[in-house]
Design an enzyme around this catalytic site. Structure first.
Site, PDB file in Angstrom:
ATOM      1  CG  ASP A   1      -1.772   1.083   1.411  1.00  0.00           C
ATOM      2  OD1 ASP A   1      -2.830   1.243   0.377  1.00  0.00           O
ATOM      3  OD2 ASP A   1      -1.831   1.730   2.198  1.00  0.00           O
TER       4      ASP A   1
ATOM      5  CD  GLU B   1      16.048 -13.952   3.756  1.00  0.00           C
ATOM      6  OE1 GLU B   1      15.499 -14.285   4.581  1.00  0.00           O
ATOM      7  OE2 GLU B   1      16.922 -12.778   4.098  1.00  0.00           O
TER       8      GLU B   1
END
Length: 552
Positions: free
Chosen positions: A229, A278
């Site tokens: 956002d 990751e």
């Protein structure tokens, strides 16, 4: 926790393609999607119960608008705790159940993240207020002394997106367990949105560390990515300079502002990309970035930053063939240098539904149906806002007393009418909330929505729902649809778009009159009935405001 949903491996190269590059992603606004406990408010159990519908619809992923613990000053975009679920939506166990069941159905889950600001009930902010000026906690936000004699004027001239100044003065601790009045020398804090939404100071390392931790929390839960956002708003210009212009809302998306689209945001997203990488399974970041140009949007999508950004330039384009073609070309051209897919979107929880934007009644619906086929034929990823597959219009006659959009209660801000696109969607043709839940709905639904319900449209070959289902099924079947970076434009009359992709042609008549075109091939799908697939001269009449897909 949740098992990770792996993308299919390319048998030729042995690599895993980016699933998001041609994904169709469905936005769920939880409070208006489905109510699982009968309290009139949508929740995570309601979402979980309707996941099979989304699987049948044919989408690839689900984006959930905020469900975090929040006072709900701005429908959950004021977050008090990023690792907790607001009780109105359920619990962390409910969130885990949604993720697990979605993955079992082959759907991915993207959650909304709100990093520009938090709630004034966030523990950091409450402690900053308690500790007063000079508190280390205040450095995690934008606290400043006021201007003028006694500091009675805001620190600069920035305006809130919701109207009024972007600064609120606080009552400081008086040292005796109480507080002084704001006018007695209190500092001001920055909030680009509601006063209940203080902006974080992203120059502070604690803020950066905290959000990397939040990312890992939800990635460990098994989420497949984040919709970010106000992704363009995190970094403010050094010194917080005056803009020197009133009615600043009119400038949004037209120029770089001292509080939006600052170059410093990109270092933040480079650090986020490292976190995303990751994790196995192609976890993604999607930017809600209002920028002055498609080229500026593309900067958020460089190979070491985010994966997608909403294409607001396309969303804001009217129903006009020339303008649409320019927006498509500009979008594809801007994304090509950074190797990112273009996204296409017609509606969301912040804008008037496109059925209503495109015209009144039948004309608006006809154009919306054609626009859906155009969007789903373009190379890249498409976003569907809940209910657009039902052809829902904007609800424009909500009584003032039921409205909850905070900007409705402000002056000189947004129009304050976002409630009209957030009315709970209809599932059945009968019942007090048309199947939304047993306890009614938090915003009133029009009586005409019975005929637009999922139940009423299912099985009707002329319905908008079946049009979407058919289009999404074909999109999966036809190799030439979905991923890619270009279209081949074909000659067409004025007001008509025609383009070719591998084994496929899309034609769109944006005019108010039928046009006769050469039939490009075998008709696959059309947004309106074509009287005859081809005439004696190999042509076909395409009705006004109609799109058609052809196999060639």
């Amino acid at each position: 926790m949740t098992q990770h949903l792996a993308a299919p491996t390319n048998p030729t190269t042995g690599t895993t393609p980016g699933w998001w590059r041609d994904a169709v992603i469905y936005q769920v606004y939880p409070r208006s999607f489905a109510d699982g406990n009968g309290d009139g408010m949508g929740d995570l159990e309601g979402v979980r119960s309707r996941l099979p519908y989304l699987k049948e619809l044919g989408v690839d992923a689900v984006w959930l608008s905020p469900f975090y613990a929040s006072p709900q000053a701005d429908a959950g975009y004021d977050v008090a705790d990023y690792r907790a679920i607001d009780p109105m939506f359920g619990t962390l166990h409910d969130a885990d159940a949604v993720i697990r069941e979605a993955h079992a159905l082959g759907l991915r889950i993207i959650v909304d993240l709100v990093p520009n600001h938090c709630s004034d009930q966030h523990e950091w902010f409450k402690q900053a207020l308690r500790e007063g000026p000079g508190s280390p906690l205040r450095e995690r936000f934008h606290f400043r002394p006021g201007r003028g004699e006694g500091g009675e004027e805001p620190p600069n001239d920035w305006e809130s997106i919701f109207g009024g100044p972007a600064w609120t003065r606080v009552a400081e601790p008086d040292g005796n367990g109480g507080t002084s009045q704001p006018e007695a020398g209190g500092e001001w804090y920055l909030h680009l949105f509601a006063p209940e939404q203080p902006d974080f100071n992203w120059e502070h390392p604690a803020v950066q560390d905290e959000f990397r931790s939040i990312l890992r929390f939800w990635l460990d839960m098994g989420t497949d990515g984040f919709r970010i956002d106000v992704a363009h708003g995190l970094v403010k210009a050094a010194g917080l300079p005056d803009l020197g212009h009133s009615e600043q809302l009119k400038l949004l998306g037209n120029q770089i502002l001292p509080f939006f689209d600052q170059d410093g945001v990109h270092e933040i997203y480079r650090s986020w990309r490292k976190v995303l990488d990751e994790y196995a399974g192609d976890r993604i970041g999607v930017a809600e970035a209002w920028t002055p140009s498609a080229e500026r949007t593309a900067l958020y999508l460089r190979p070491d930053e985010l994966h997608q950004a909403f294409n607001f330039h396309y969303l804001g384009t009217g129903w006009d063939a020339e303008a649409l073609r320019a927006a498509i070309d500009d979008s594809l051209d801007a994304m090509r240098p950074v190797g990112a897919p273009t996204t296409w979107v017609l509606s969301n929880h912040d804008v008037v539904r496109h059925v209503t934007r495109y015209g009144d009644g039948a004309q608006g619906l006809a154009r919306a149906r054609a626009a859906a086929l155009l969007m789903l034929a373009l190379p890249g990823s498409a976003y569907i806002y809940q209910g657009e597959e039902l052809g829902l219009p904007e609800v424009t006659d909500l009584p003032d007393e039921v409205r909850q959009d905070p900007s409705f209660f402000k002056e000189n801000g947004q129009e304050g009418l976002r409630d009209g696109c957030r009315v709970p969607i209809p599932w059945t043709a009968e019942g007090p909330s048309y199947g939304f839940g047993d306890g009614g709905s938090w915003l009133p639904q029009p009586a005409t929505w019975a005929e637009l319900s999922v139940e009423a449209q299912t099985g009707d070959p002329t319905s908008t729902l079946e049009l979407y289902r058919g289009a999404l099924a074909l999109r999966r079947e036809i190799p030439g649809l979905g991923a890619g970076e270009a279209v081949e434009w074909l000659d067409a009359p004025e007001g008509v778009l025609a383009f070719r992709r591998d084994g496929f042609v899309c034609t769109v008549n944006t005019t108010e009159k039928a046009v006769r075109l050469p039939a490009p091939g075998r008709l696959l799908l059309a947004s309106a009935h074509l009287a005859s697939e081809d005439g004696p001269d190999g042509t076909v009449e395409v009705p006004a405001d109609t799109a058609a897909w052809w196999a060639v």
